[in-house]
Structures are given as structure tokens and as C-alpha cells.
Motif scaffolding. Structure first.
Motif: not given
Lengths: 236, 864
Positions: B336-341, B397-401
Motif C-alpha cells: 500500500r501507499i501512504i502519505s506523509e500527513a 498530498p491528496f491533490t490530483d498531482t
């Protein structure tokens, strides 16, 4: 050598005495006597070292009984009325002798008087100091082997100072057949004291003293310059 | 894995039509491999019996035995079992023996301790005393996260540690590293009883920190120590106190109790799990569309959440062995992929000081973020092919980009997982199908990806416009979730999982480790281009560019495998001392990887005979033919799993790869010729049928004749010298009629010295080879020995010079030790007041390290 010298002096005398006894008055003087052999020349080369201890009290280098004709072992002995925590010295030769290493590869052989290890702490398990502890001991030669520099010091000031009038550590000198061996017996070999420094008994309070005063360490920080008497070294 | 671009609407339509799609499932394992895998237990016993029967030939006795470390079934269906040696029931540190069990049994690699004769039947110290010793050396300021563990071991005394250098950022001088340096005099015998004390702590960032110490079973001295999990300097951060070097600190240290975190209720949330959490029935596999920046539009495995009615970057079919990272957060297994937030509301502080940080991830379960952004995806279409560059702190970290990079990471992870599974019969990087978790869009990583074993995470950076992390400081980066970046780090993790670390680790291991990653990056790049009709177990003959870290804005890679020196720092060919090349990037790139990376290139693609070509090597001017990526991958995997040891460096890698090629393709085969010539082309060994090249090297002790008072240094090619003195250094020359060397006081580019090895004067050599370090002491300097016979051959080393004239009389002699002894263990204010110029100057106390270093430098100068 001594035996040769002895024969060199004794044999001609005996021969003359014998010849005199044989001569008498029986008229045989015309017979030429055999020419006595010339006395052997005094030896011109040496085969060992002889060391005479310095006849002074205080710091001195004295011959250890383990010495042989070809290896001189010298004990460093300190003054009778003092205690200390370590000493180092420099000794110079003119290159006619070789400062030698002991079997462990070191130029200094500690004799166990100074307490070289850590007194307490993680290395003192079961009340013993670890054999693998790091010691403040150095020994080496410089200047192409002409200068011997050695020293052994107590690194932990919690150890008491030790009496100095016993052999503290040893250095060794090898007879060099190539250099000293070419000299006449009895030739004096220069062995010159250069400098020595000694850590005295009183260097301030031990940190584990009941009434430890740290200022005593500052006030009594001292390493003394001392003079070490060196005996006479000759070839033989 | 290369798919034609599929409109987002198609994916959405399919999802909506079926509710949940079957994702591109992992290829099933062939039946013969499954059958072979089922025999692993019995084969382990076979291997153990085999070793026991051959103990005399291995130099072992009835007091020795073997313990399983790991087992795998290789692509040929054989079991490969790694054992460690035990003696009288205790582990023998650093030992490994590898047995391959198939139709026949072979010992393929071994590093055993023969003829063990211990001074006594058991250690004099108790285990508790050993723990006390370790505790008083590096003492935590807080609590241990669990009770320190201790194990009685047999310790080979050649592994006794020494003084290891560390640049003190405050003073700018090189000092003993308190985390690794030990001070030990002569230890008798080849082996001693010892205790391995392991202490676990939590870093200031809430991460695991493990301290290891080997305590002598007789004296209580620490013979070796190291740590793992240093995401920070635990001394600098105050988690651990340095060794007590003065009387005050030693006395105070005695009263510091061993305190262990008590089990108790946590501050918030649920108790962390220690086992895998099953995925709820509401999650089902799906197929998403990743609109990536580097790989175009590709399909990726995702999960469909029927409760939230959306999708997540969570693979429910790969990485099902879970991982400690997921378990402690009660997250179901799967890559899985997680974010830094952070999810602050759910952050947990445990009684032992551990901080369990819950990150938002790219699933619907994380809930909305910021301006009601969806953390997952409602249409299973991810990203917009745009670069995600850090424009400021707190960037979503959750924009389309941002999701472009996250989805690209999932594409990379899936590709590598498939390579390992389908080609090498290995589930995930460690064979246990451990979930691969990538933290994407991390703002401090600037276009790179890093494997963090401490956290069990692969950390991938955003793009950056400030040029940080580049040697020139002027080149900005793109986001780091590119396939080869992530594949490379997975290759490093693969290498680490196969070869456990030991205290006798080769200094060149780091290069082999990273080069395993470099090759895996190219295998993955080719595999990503596999067509549906291609066999799943083969790396296709697709073009790859032999570059990695291709995330600079100017499209230059960080590293070229074809000609590593194009980066200005990396080496193209091997030389003795290559391990000292810099690690100037915090994520562990090393310029010393160059020759191994280049050897992989030569093996696969061949070498040119055109001297103007990047693929030309002066060590193999006639060039060579390559054998293709797939075979090179096979050879590496076999060599790595069956032949490599922790002690392996470049020379051992050559032997291992040639042996692997012979076993796979036959002795004298074109593959064996290619492997042999590829290593020769990077100056490791002879070309096939040729003679070995001249090799210049430094002995373990740099100075002639060694040092009588020196311990057994494990730090190779490194020596202490006093400033101001001429010291005769020594180099060895092999395979040369003329053993003469020419000395140079200089360093290769990228050398890790504190004084600019390639640019500043590094001292002076006399015509007779004697060396004198510059007058500035307390630092390291670079020296080289060049072959007079072959001007291409040289060895690189470093000396650590410092001022020994402690009494200031301009004479270095044994009398200087009097000052050292007088100052020993006094708190630094005393030293500052009494003799500030002794050794390092102000701010330090004199410890056993210093006494040892003075002794070594003194002996090196005068006693040989």
C-alpha cells in the motif's frame, strides 16, 4: 680472553726457567735455542658488554641479574625516600649499541610496581583489573635507533603512589657484534641520560577520597623533571 | 506490465458495472516449485545432517552444531539453507554456512570458526554483569522499551573493535565515535567467551533504536559495539549518554538503574497489534488507472471499499505477509501507499516512549483531508501525469498531482513484486511476502526514494525546486516515485534480507547491496515493458537506459551504470580502498557502487572496443559480448542467495557470480565468459583465459611491521600517525614483476576525508616513501600508492593524524604520555585549565581511547 692474557704472560717465564735449568755447564751452549713464540697480541675485538652500576642514590639504571654478555638488561630504580606514579626517560647512545626489544616486541618491560590499569569501573569485574586494559606505557627508539624513549605511568589517580626504590621497569641493550664487536675490549660506550619526567606522589586528592577537594588537583598538578644516573658501559 | 493507455472512463465504467474488478493477479507459482517448497522442512534437516557428518572436514568438533537462519527455494527447485555455527550450544558470532539441497547437497558458501579452544568452560562474568557493563557504557536517559537481552556467545578475537573516527561538527575535528569505538588491549587466544547484549530504545522521533555490545566474558571489557536504527544520532538527541570518560561521570553512571517501560494502558486508541490484521470483507481487489509522470498511463492493483464506495492504493493480492508497520497500526496486509500527513487525532504515545504515528493513506478509510479532498479515489483513476513539486510546507498530498506520484509508487511496487515472485520465486523482498509500504510525497526527500529498515518503510520524496541533495546545489528534482528509484531500494531490502549483518561485515558490502538494487531497477524497468504474451518468469529483452535516480529536471540521472564516472564522483573501476568513497547523500548513495553497477551493464549489454564509447573499458580494451538482462538477473539472484556472505566484497562477488553462471549455464559457457570479462572490465580479476591484473593494496595496518601494542583492528586500511613526524607507510603489490610503488598525498574525487581529499594538500612524501601529515592535526588525510609497473593501478587509504606533543617541548617521546596519564579521566574543565592543548584541545576529557590512539600513533612513527 682473560685466559689468553694469562697464558700470554706466564708461558714465556716458564720456558725461560726451563731453558736455564737445561743449560747448566755441560758445554752444549752452542746449540741454538728454539726461538720463543711471540706473545699473542692483545685482542682487538670485543664479544660482549659490561656494565657498572652508578654508585649514587636516587634515580638510577642498574644491571639486572638476568643480563648476559650480549644483552644487558637495566632496571630503573628510584630514590629510597619517595613514592611516585610513573616515570619516563630518554637515553641516548652513539649507535655503538642497540636498544633492544623484549619478547613481547616492546622496548619497555614493566615489572608490575605501578598500577597501570583502571582501578574501578566497568573493567573491574570481580575485584580484578582486566588484563586487556589500556595502559599508559610507551617505548620506542628514535633518531635511527640512537635515542631510547620509554615511560610507564599510572593513568588512574585513584591508585596510591608506589614506592620507587625497587626495580620499576626494564630496558635492554644488545651487544652489536658489527659495531661494538669491532672495538677493543674495555672501550667505553657512551650511554647518556637525556631527560626524565616523573609523576610525584602528591598530585591532589583522589576522586574517591572521603573529603575530596577538587582544587587540590588544580593546585598540585605537577610532573617533575628528574635526573637518572647511568652507569658505565664498556665492551669486553 | 506495459498497457496501452486506457481512458479513465473505461476503468470507471468497468468498476461501476461489476462493483469490484479482479485485479491483475500475481502469476501462480509453477507446481514443481510449490512441491519443492513443501519439502523445505525436511530439506533443512537433510542439510543439518549433512553438515554434522562433515564437521571434521570443516575443522569442527563434536562441540559444534548448526542453527537455521533462513531457507528459500530457488528457481531451480532446490532449497538453500543458511545456518550459523554454535559451539557448546552458544552462537559463534559472524559465522554462516550455506547448504543447497536438491538432488545433491552442496556447501555453497561458508564462514566458520574452526579449532575453537576456549580458555574456560564458561565465562567468569554473569549475564547480569554483562548487561550492567553495556548499560554503563551507553546509558539511556530514559527507559528501555523492553528488558535488555543477553546471550552467551563465542567471540572470534580478530573482531575486537577499535577506535572509529567521527567528525565532530562542533569543533570540526575528528574524534573517536562514542557509539562505535572501543578500547581494548591485547586479547589472548583466537576465541573467547563473551556476551552479546542487546538493548532496545526509542529514538526522539519515536523510532526503534537498538544498541549492541559484545562484553568479554572474562574481563568485562566491551570488545565491540554497534547500533542499528540510527535515524538520528542518539547521543546528540539526548536519548543515550556517551561513555563516561571522566571520574564524575563514571561515578554518576554507577547509580543509573536499568529502567524498562512498564506495560500499561496507552494514552489513546487501541493496543497495537503484533500480528497481521485480516482485511475486512468490505474490501475487494480492483484495477485502477495510474496516470503517472514517468510511465505514462498504466493499470495498477487497487482495493474497492464497498462501505465508502471508493478505491484505495492497497493491493489485496500482493504483500499479504503484512509487516510490523501495518500490524502496529492495525491495518490489513497488502502492499500500500501512504502519505506523509499525520492523523493527529489518532496518534498514540505508548508508555515506553514509542510514538505510533498514524498517517493518512490513499484509501477511502482515511476520510476527507484538508479542503474536503478525497484521500482515496471515487473513480479509481489516479493522478494527472503532472510532477508534484514542493511549493511550501503543509502542501496537500491528496491533490490530483500528488496522487500521480502515489499511483506511480504503486505501479513500481507491483512491478518489482512481480519480478521477485514470477522470476525468482520470492514473495516480496524478504521471501515472507512482507507488505511493501511506500510513503509517497515526503517533502524532505527531494526526488529520491529511501528504504528505512527502522520503520519498515520505503520513503519517496516530492519534487524540489531548491536543488537540495544535489552535489552542485543547483539542480532541482522531480518527484521520486519513479520505478527505478523504488526498485533500487527494494533491491537493497532484498539484499539485506538475504545476508544478515555481522560484526565482520565487509566494508565493500554496501556497494554490493546497492548494486543489487541498481540491477533490480533495470530488471523492473524491462519487466514493466512485458507484453501479455511474454512468459511471466522471464525478464523481456526490452530496452532499459541503465540509469537510475532519473528525477532531475534536466533529465540527467543521479547515477549512470554505463559509465558511473559521468557524475563526476563515482568510480568506473575497482581499487583497494573504494569503500571510502563518499556517502554524501543521506539516502545512502555511494560512489563506490560504480564498478559493480558497470559490471552488470557489461554483463548484459557487452563492452565496446571503441575507446570513445561510454561502454569502453581500458581494463578490457578488446570489448566483450553481453548475455542479456534476464540471465544477469538469474546470475545475481543465485550468487546473492547461495554464495554471498556478509564478508563478501568485490573479489568475492566475482567468484560467486562466476560460480553461479557455471551452475546455471555450464563451465566455459558464453555466460561464464561474460561474467568473468565483465568483472575484469571493472578491474576485478582476470579476463576469461587471461592473467590477473596488478593489484595494489594496503595491509590492515598501514604502517610497516605493525604495532606491538595495537589491538586487532577491524577497520581496514586506516592508521594513526603523529603530525610532524615522517612515517614509512607500506603497500602490497600483487601480480607484478616490479613491486615498486609511487606514493601520492592526494585523494580520489568523492573521498570521505574531513579535509577535502581531492583538493587540499594531504601531506608530503619523501623519496624513500616516508610520509608526513600536514601540521594541522586531529583530522584525516588521504594517501595513495600507485603501481610502478601498471600506472592504472593504485590503492587509496586514509591516515588519522594528531598532535602527540602533549608537553609542548617540540619533541615527541614517551614523556608526553606523562601528561596524558595525569589528565586521564579528569572532567574537561580540569584538562582545560591544566593542559588545554593536549590531544584534541579544549572541551574533551582524556579517556582510554586517547591513551590507545597515542600509543598506536607513537608506535607507528617510532616502533617499527
Amino acid at each position: 680472553m682473560r685466559i689468553l692474557n694469562l697464558f700470554g704472560r706466564v708461558i714465556p717465564v716458564v720456558l725461560i726457567a726451563l731453558l736455564g735449568a737445561c743449560g747448566g755447564s755441560d758445554g752444549i751452549r752452542d746449540t741454538p735455542l728454539p726461538t720463543p713464540p711471540p706473545p699473542p697480541a692483545p685482542p682487538t675485538t670485543s664479544s660482549g658488554l659490561a656494565y657498572t652500576d652508578p654508585q649514587v642514590p636516587g634515580w638510577r639504571l642498574v644491571r639486572d641479574p638476568s643480563s648476559t654478555a650480549t644483552q644487558l638488561v637495566l632496571n630503573l630504580v628510584g630514590p629510597a625516600d619517595q613514592k611516585g606514579r610513573g616515570v619516563g626517560f630518554n637515553l641516548r647512545s652513539d649507535g655503538s649499541v642497540k636498544f633492544a626489544k623484549f619478547s613481547d616486541g616492546s622496548y619497555i618491560h614493566d615489572l608490575g610496581v605501578f598500577k597501570l590499569g583502571n582501578k574501578t569501573g566497568p573493567v573491574a569485574i570481580n575485584g580484578e583489573t582486566a588484563a586487556q586494559d589500556i595502559y599508559a606505557v610507551l617505548g620506542a627508539v628514535k633518531d635511527g635507533g640512537k635515542l631510547l624513549t620509554v615511560g610507564a605511568y599510572q593513568k588512574d589517580r585513584r591508585w596510591p603512589a608506589q614506592r620507587l626504590d625497587v626495580p620499576l621497569y626494564q630496558v635492554a641493550i644488545d651487544f652489536d657484534p658489527q659495531v661494538a664487536g669491532a672495538l677493543k675490549p674495555g672501550t667505553r660506550l657512551p650511554l647518556t641520560f637525556v631527560r626524565a619526567r616523573s609523576i610525584p606522589e602528591d598530585i591532589g586528592d583522589s576522586p574517591d577520597a572521603p573529603k575530596f577537594d577538587p582544587y587540590t588537583i588544580l593546585n598540585k598538578y605537577r610532573i617533575d623533571d628528574v635526573t637518572i644516573a647511568v652507569g658505565t658501559l664498556v665492551t669486553q | 506490465m506495459r498497457f496501452s493507455m486506457r481512458p479513465a472512463a473505461t476503468a470507471l465504467t468497468l468498476v461501476l458495472a461489476t462493483g469490484a474488478l479482479a485485479s491483475p493477479a500475481p502469476a501462480p507459482r509453477p507446481a514443481h516449485l510449490l512441491a519443492a517448497q513443501a519439502q523445505e522442512s525436511s530439506r533443512i534437516q537433510q542439510a543439518k545432517d549433512f553438515l554434522r557428518a562433515r564437521a571434521p572436514q570443516l575443522g569442527l568438533t563434536g562441540l559444534d552444531d548448526f542453527q537455521v537462519v533462513s531457507v528459500l527455494t530457488n528457481p531451480q527447485g532446490e532449497a538453500v539453507v543458511r545456518f550459523s555455527q554454535r559451539h557448546q550450544g552458544s552462537p559463534v558470532l559472524g559465522t554462516t554456512v550455506v547448504v543447497r539441497v536438491g538432488k545433491q547437497l552442496h556447501v555453497t558458501a561458508k564462514h566458520l570458526e574452526d579449532g575453537i579452544q576456549l580458555p574456560s568452560g564458561q565465562p567468569r562474568l554473569s549475564a547480569d554483569q554483562a548487561v550492567e557493563v553495556a548499560h554503563r557504557d551507553l546509558t539511556p536517559t530514559g527507559v528501555y522499551s523492553e528488558q535488555p537481552s543477553v546471550e552467551r556467545i563465542v567471540f572470534p578475537t580478530r573482531m575486537v573493535g577499535g577506535i572509529e573516527p567521527r567528525l565532530d561538527p562542533t569543533s570540526g575535528i575528528v574524534v573517536p565515535d562514542p557509539l562505535r569505538s572501543v578500547s581494548v588491549g591485547a586479547v589472548k587466544g583466537r576465541h573467547v567467551w563473551a556476551y552479546h547484549v542487546t538493548r532496545k530504545l526509542v529514538s526522539s522521533a519515536g523510532l526503534p533504536l537498538v544498541l549492541h555490545a559484545i562484553v568479554d566474558g572474562s574481563s568485562g571489557l566491551i570488545l565491540r559495539k554497534w547500533s542499528e536504527g540510527q535515524s538520528e544520532d542518539p547521543i546528540a538527541s539526548g536519548v543515550v549518554q556517551p561513555p563516561a570518560v571522566d571520574y564524575d561521570a563514571q561515578a554518576a553512571r554507577l547509580s543509573v538503574p536499568i529502567r524498562v517501560a512498564s506495560a500499561g494502558p496507552q494514552v489513546s486508541g487501541l493496543a497495537p497489534s503484533s500480528s497481521a490484521v485480516p482485511a475486512p470483507d468490505t474490501l475487494t481487489p480492483a484495477v485502477g488507472l495510474a496516470k503517472t509522470q514517468f510511465a505514462g498511463d498504466v493499470e495498477i492493483p487497487t482495493s474497492f471499499d464497498s462501505v465508502a464506495n471508493g478505491y484505495g492504493l492497497h493491493d489485496l493480492q500482493r504483500g499479504l505477509g503484512s509487516s510490523p508497520f501495518l500490524d502496529t497500526r492495525r491495518l490489513p496486509a497488502g502492499n500500500r501507499i501512504i502519505s506523509e500527513a499525520y492523523d493527529w487525532a489518532r496518534q498514540e504515545w505508548l508508555p515506553d516512549g514509542t510514538i505510533i504515528t498514524h498517517y493518512y493513506d490513499y484509501t477511502m478509510a482515511s476520510g476527507p483531508y484538508g479542503q474536503d479532498e478525497v484521500t482515496g479515489s471515487v473513480d479509481n483513476v489516479w493522478g494527472n501525469n503532472q510532477d508534484n513539486v514542493m511549493l511550501g510546507w503543509g502542501q496537500s498530498p491528496f491533490t490530483d498531482t500528488a496522487k500521480t506520484a502515489a499511483a506511480e509508487a504503486m505501479h513500481a511496487v507491483t512491478t518489482v513484486w512481480d519480478v521477485l515472485n514470477n522470476v525468482f520465486n520470492r514473495k516480496s523482498f524478504d521471501g515472507n511476502d512482507t507488505s511493501i509500504v511506500v510513503q509517497a510525497n515526503v517533502n524532505y526527500m527531494n526526488g529520491k526514494t529511501m528504504w528505512s529498515p527502522d520503520q519498515g518503510l520505503f520513503i519517496s520524496g516530492m519534487g524540489s525546486t531548491d536543488g537540495w541533495g544535489d552535489t552542485s546545489g543547483s539542480i532541482s528534482t522531480r518527484n521520486g516515485a519513479e520505478l527505478t528509484n523504488i526498485a533500487r531500494e527494494l533491491g537493497i531490502a532484498l539484499h539485506q534480507s538475504v545476508i544478515p549483518y555481522t560484526p565482520e561485515m565487509s566494508l565493500e558490502r554496501q556497494h554490493l547491496e546497492r548494486s543489487t538494487g541498481a540491477l533490480l531497477s533495470q530488471l523492473a524497468e524491462a519487466y514493466a515493458q512485458r507484453q501479455p504474451t511474454d512468459p511471466a518468469d522471464t525478464i523481456p529483452a526490452a530496452p532499459v537506459d541503465w540509469m537510475f535516480g532519473r528525477t532531475r529536471y534536466d533529465d540527467r540521472p543521479f547515477f549512470w551504470m554505463i559509465k558511473p564516472s559521468k557524475d563526476g564522483f563515482s568510480a568506473d573501476a575497482y581499487f583497494d580502498g573504494i569503500w571510502m568513497l563518499g556517502q554524501q547523500y543521506f539516502d545512502g548513495f555511494s560512489y563506490g557502487d560504480g564498478p559493480m553497477n558497470r559490471a552488470w551493464y557489461f554483463m548484459a549489454e557487452g563492452a565496446s572496443s571503441d575507446s570513445s564509447s561510454d561502454a569502453y573499458s581500458p581494463f578490457l580494451p578488446q570489448g566483450m559480448a553481453g548475455i542479456g538482462l534476464h540471465k544477469v538477473g538469474q546470475i545475481l539472484f543465485k550468487a546473492l542467495t547461495e554464495r554471498y556472505l556478509d564478508t563478501s566484497g568485490y573479489d568475492e562477488a566475482r567468484v560467486a557470480c562466476i560460480a553461479a553462471a557455471e551452475e546455471l549455464f555450464g563451465a566455459g559457457s558464453p555466460e561464464v565468459v561474460a561474467v568473468t570479462n565483465a568483472f575484469a572490465a571493472v578491474n576485478v580479476g582476470a579476463p576469461f583465459g587471461g592473467s590477473a591484473p596488478v593489484r595494489v593494496s594496503f595491509p590492515d595496518h598501514l604502517v610497516e611491521d605493525g604495532t606491538p601494542a595495537a589491538p586487532n583492528f577491524v577497520i581496514q586500511h586506516f592508521q594513526f600517525v603523529p603530525t610532524g613526524e615522517w612515517v614509512k607507510l607500506k603497500a602490497q603489490v600483487q601480480n607484478a614483476a616490479n613491486p615498486a610503488v609511487t606514493w601520492k598525498a592526494t585523494g580520489v574525487p568523492g573521498l570521505m576525508t574531513s579535509a577535502g581529499g581531492a583538493t587540499q594538500s594531504q601531506g608530503t612524501f619523501r623519496a624513500d616513501g616516508a610520509y608526513r601529515a600536514p601540521a594541522k592535526g586531529n583530522t584525516t588525510w588521504s594517501v595513495q600508492a600507485w603501481s610502478a609497473e601498471d600506472p592504472r593501478q593504485f590503492a587509496q587509504s586514509v591516515v588519522w593524524a594528531f598532535d602527540l606533543d602533549s608537553n609542548g617541548d617540540s619533541e615527541l617521546d614517551a614523556l608526553d604520555m606523562a601528561d596524558i596519564a595525569m589528565l586521564a579521566y579528569l572532567p574537561s574543565p580540569f584538562k582545560d585549565a591544566l593542559n588545554p592543548n593536549a590531544l584534541y584541545g579544549k572541551r574533551t576529557s582524556i579517556s582510554d581511547w586517547d591513551i590507545q590512539m597515542v600509543t598506536l600513533a607513537f608506535n607507528n612513527a617510532f616502533n617499527n
